[in-house]
Design an enzyme around this catalytic site. Structure first.
Site, PDB file in Angstrom:
ATOM      1  N   ASP A   1       0.871  -1.178   0.007  1.00 47.41           N
ATOM      2  CA  ASP A   1      -0.061  -0.060   0.041  1.00 47.41           C
ATOM      3  C   ASP A   1       0.769   1.266  -0.055  1.00 47.41           C
ATOM      4  OD1 ASP A   1      -2.318  -1.625   0.552  1.00 47.41           O
ATOM      5  OD2 ASP A   1      -1.542  -2.087   2.600  1.00 47.41           O
TER       6      ASP A   1
ATOM      7  N   HIS B   1      -4.080  -1.718  -6.057  1.00 49.44           N
ATOM      8  CA  HIS B   1      -3.606  -0.500  -6.493  1.00 49.44           C
ATOM      9  C   HIS B   1      -4.564   0.484  -6.883  1.00 49.44           C
ATOM     10  CE1 HIS B   1      -0.008  -3.252  -7.757  1.00 49.44           C
ATOM     11  NE2 HIS B   1       0.371  -2.997  -6.472  1.00 49.44           N
TER      12      HIS B   1
HETATM   13  P1  IMP Z   1      -2.186 -12.884   1.708  1.00 49.92           P
HETATM   14  O1  IMP Z   1      -1.517 -12.409   0.829  1.00 49.92           O
HETATM   15  O2  IMP Z   1      -3.606 -12.763   1.526  1.00 49.92           O
HETATM   16  O3  IMP Z   1      -1.920 -14.517   2.135  1.00 49.92           O
HETATM   17  O4  IMP Z   1      -1.824 -12.303   3.061  1.00 49.92           O
HETATM   18  C1  IMP Z   1      -0.718 -12.576   3.855  1.00 49.92           C
HETATM   19  C2  IMP Z   1      -0.340 -11.040   4.385  1.00 49.92           C
HETATM   20  O5  IMP Z   1      -0.178 -10.036   3.399  1.00 49.92           O
HETATM   21  C3  IMP Z   1      -1.554 -10.552   5.082  1.00 49.92           C
HETATM   22  O6  IMP Z   1      -1.192  -9.637   6.186  1.00 49.92           O
HETATM   23  C4  IMP Z   1      -2.016  -9.326   4.220  1.00 49.92           C
HETATM   24  O7  IMP Z   1      -2.930  -8.328   4.728  1.00 49.92           O
HETATM   25  C5  IMP Z   1      -1.017  -8.688   3.596  1.00 49.92           C
HETATM   26  N1  IMP Z   1      -0.771  -8.405   2.286  1.00 49.92           N
HETATM   27  C6  IMP Z   1      -1.180  -9.273   1.075  1.00 49.92           C
HETATM   28  N2  IMP Z   1      -1.100  -8.527  -0.122  1.00 49.92           N
HETATM   29  C7  IMP Z   1      -0.940  -7.082   0.581  1.00 49.92           C
HETATM   30  C8  IMP Z   1      -1.085  -5.924  -0.371  1.00 49.92           C
HETATM   31  O8  IMP Z   1      -0.936  -5.768  -1.604  1.00 49.92           O
HETATM   32  N3  IMP Z   1      -0.879  -4.868   0.611  1.00 49.92           N
HETATM   33  C9  IMP Z   1      -0.827  -4.770   1.600  1.00 49.92           C
HETATM   34  N4  IMP Z   1      -0.866  -6.124   2.627  1.00 49.92           N
HETATM   35  C10 IMP Z   1      -0.905  -7.128   1.693  1.00 49.92           C
END
Ligand code: IMP
Length: 446
Positions: free
Chosen positions: A25, A53
């Site tokens: 982010d 995004h």
């Molecule tokens: P997952 O990618 O859904 O398995 O989530 C794993 C961790 O990565 C969690 O804490 C999510 O909130 C974080 N996360 C995954 N993708 C993003 C992103 O694009 N921005 C911020 N946090 C992310």
């Protein structure tokens, strides 16, 4: 110094990358959209619909999850390469949504070797989070986005039942793989006492429909990218998620399941990282994180709330409030090192206007010792105490500033500290959400 001067007049390097240097982010979408103007192709190489995004053009706000943000520039190839995990329902929704708002979608192509997020992956993601979070002694949930990312990548590594985009066009292969995957998932559901079962035929029928709709976009993107490189076309690789969420180099285990640094470009596209001439590291002027895991500079007080409010820090993908805190330069310098960053984009500097003083973490204390090294291990990072330098704040609204030397002196001092500490020049500064609220600069590292 690479001499970035923006879409008007800048001679782009042939292969460039944009990556996030914190926990996601950071505003990569806006930076990619901006740089896309001078590239021929924009390539996503990791992650899936967990990424969010946001790009603001005029009065319009676009939230992209799977499609490279560069598509908004029009007349570009937008490539979803093999390292991405694709939820076809989400992708089709996104194509439809952008198309209906007049975005030219003709340049969107999809690797036949990208893996497909299947309904049972999303179900398993939620099930896992639920079971593990319920156990108060374990507190083992990661706090995922529930988009099925982890189970899909796990299936990729397990191999036998993993569905790739090209399989959506081969009913026999598809049915065989779904059968394997469902045999396993249904057995798992039975074992944990969950009544849900996945019907192979139903899953296959839906997947074939998705395949039919996506067929014109599906191709071997590895050869496509090598052809573009051979023709001296300019290619921009767009990292999703961010360095501190990288499965190898992030704050493990509180990370995502892919290689979200510039190091992921090779496996995620088939194009060697050796071709990269420029890596822009995007960092917020402060820190945020969603989901669980250590965040040394987190503020759980009114200052943290104020940053959240001023920065509209709520997830693009899940709407969850983001954890907010002061800038952690120990973390950013580590991330710049891992990615081989050549230039920094500092975003959301405008959000810091109005704070009397600004704190920046430049070292940690652990077990009574000072260190300026980051630890990509959650249990260790959890134990560090951040040591801050305090800088004067600035009160002016900087949304109209377009030259670095027009920024208030305190904002300039803040940027200089970043450059000196990270030893990488700031090339882009974000002073507001709009496409043109961007300052391009030729900074010197002192
Ligand atoms: P997952 O990618 O859904 O398995 O989530 C794993 C961790 O990565 C969690 O804490 C999510 O909130 C974080 N996360 C995954 N993708 C993003 C992103 O694009 N921005 C911020 N946090 C992310």
């Amino acid at each position: 110094m690479t001499g970035l001067s923006g879409p008007a007049g800048h001679e782009a390097n042939q292969c460039s990358a944009v990556v996030g240097l914190q926990w996601g982010d950071e505003g990569k979408g806006k930076v990619v959209d901006y740089l896309a103007a001078e590239h021929d192709a924009i390539v996503r190489y990791n992650g899936g619909a967990n990424a969010g995004h946001t790009v603001v053009i005029g009065q319009e706000r676009f939230a992209l999850h799977l499609i490279p943000s560069g598509i908004l520039q029009g007349n570009k190839l937008a490539v979803i390469a093999n390292g991405v995990v694709v939820d076809p329902a989400k992708l089709l929704e996104e194509i439809e949504g952008l198309g209906s708002r007049g975005v030219d979608m003709s340049g969107l192509v999809l690797s036949d070797r990208a893996h497909v997020v299947m309904p049972y992956h999303k179900f398993e993601d939620a099930l896992r989070e639920r079971i593990l979070s319920q156990d108060s002694s374990a507190q083992a949930g990661i706090g995922t986005t529930l988009r099925g990312i982890g189970p899909c990548y796990a299936e990729k590594i397990q191999r036998a039942g993993a569905v790739r985009v090209g399989d959506l066009l081969r009913p026999d292969v598809l049915a065989q793989k779904v059968n394997i995957a469902c045999t396993y998932t249904n057995a798992l559901l039975e074992a944990v006492g969950d009544a849900k079962r996945f019907d192979v035929q139903e899953v296959v029928a839906t997947a074939i429909q998705y395949g039919k709709q996506l067929q014109p976009r599906i191709q071997d993107t590895t050869y496509l990218l090598h052809q573009l490189v051979g023709e001296r076309k300019r290619v921009l690789f767009e990292g999703a998620n961010a360095t501190l969420l990288d499965v190898d180099h992030g704050t493990y285990p509180y990370v995502t399941s892919s290689s979200s640094t510039a190091l992921g470009i090779g496996p995620g596209t088939g194009v060697s990282g050796r071709l990269l001439e420029e890596v822009i590291g995007v960092m917020k002027a402060y820190s945020t994180r969603v989901g669980r895991g250590p965040m040394p500079t987190e503020l759980t007080d009114a200052t943290g709330d104020l940053i959240r409010e001023k920065g509209h820090e709520f997830g693009t993908t899940t709407g969850r409030p983001r954890r907010c805190g002061w800038l952690d330069l120990v973390a950013v310098r580590y991330a710049a090192m891992i990615n081989g960053v050549t230039g920094l984009a500092v975003t959301l500097l405008d959000v810091l206007a109005g704070f009397e003083e600004l704190k920046v973490c430049t070292s940690y204390e652990i077990d009574g010792q000072r260190t300026d090294r980051f630890s990509p291990d959650a249990a260790t990072l959890d134990r560090v105490t951040p040591i801050f330098e305090t800088l004067p704040g600035f009160s002016e609204d900087i949304g109209q500033v377009r030259e670095r030397d027009e920024l208030p002196a305190a904002a300039q001092r803040y940027l200089e500290l970043i450059e000196q500490f990270v030893q990488v020049p700031v090339e882009i500064i974000g002073v507001g959400p709009a496409r043109d609220q961007t300052v391009l600069c030729g900074a010197q590292v002192g």
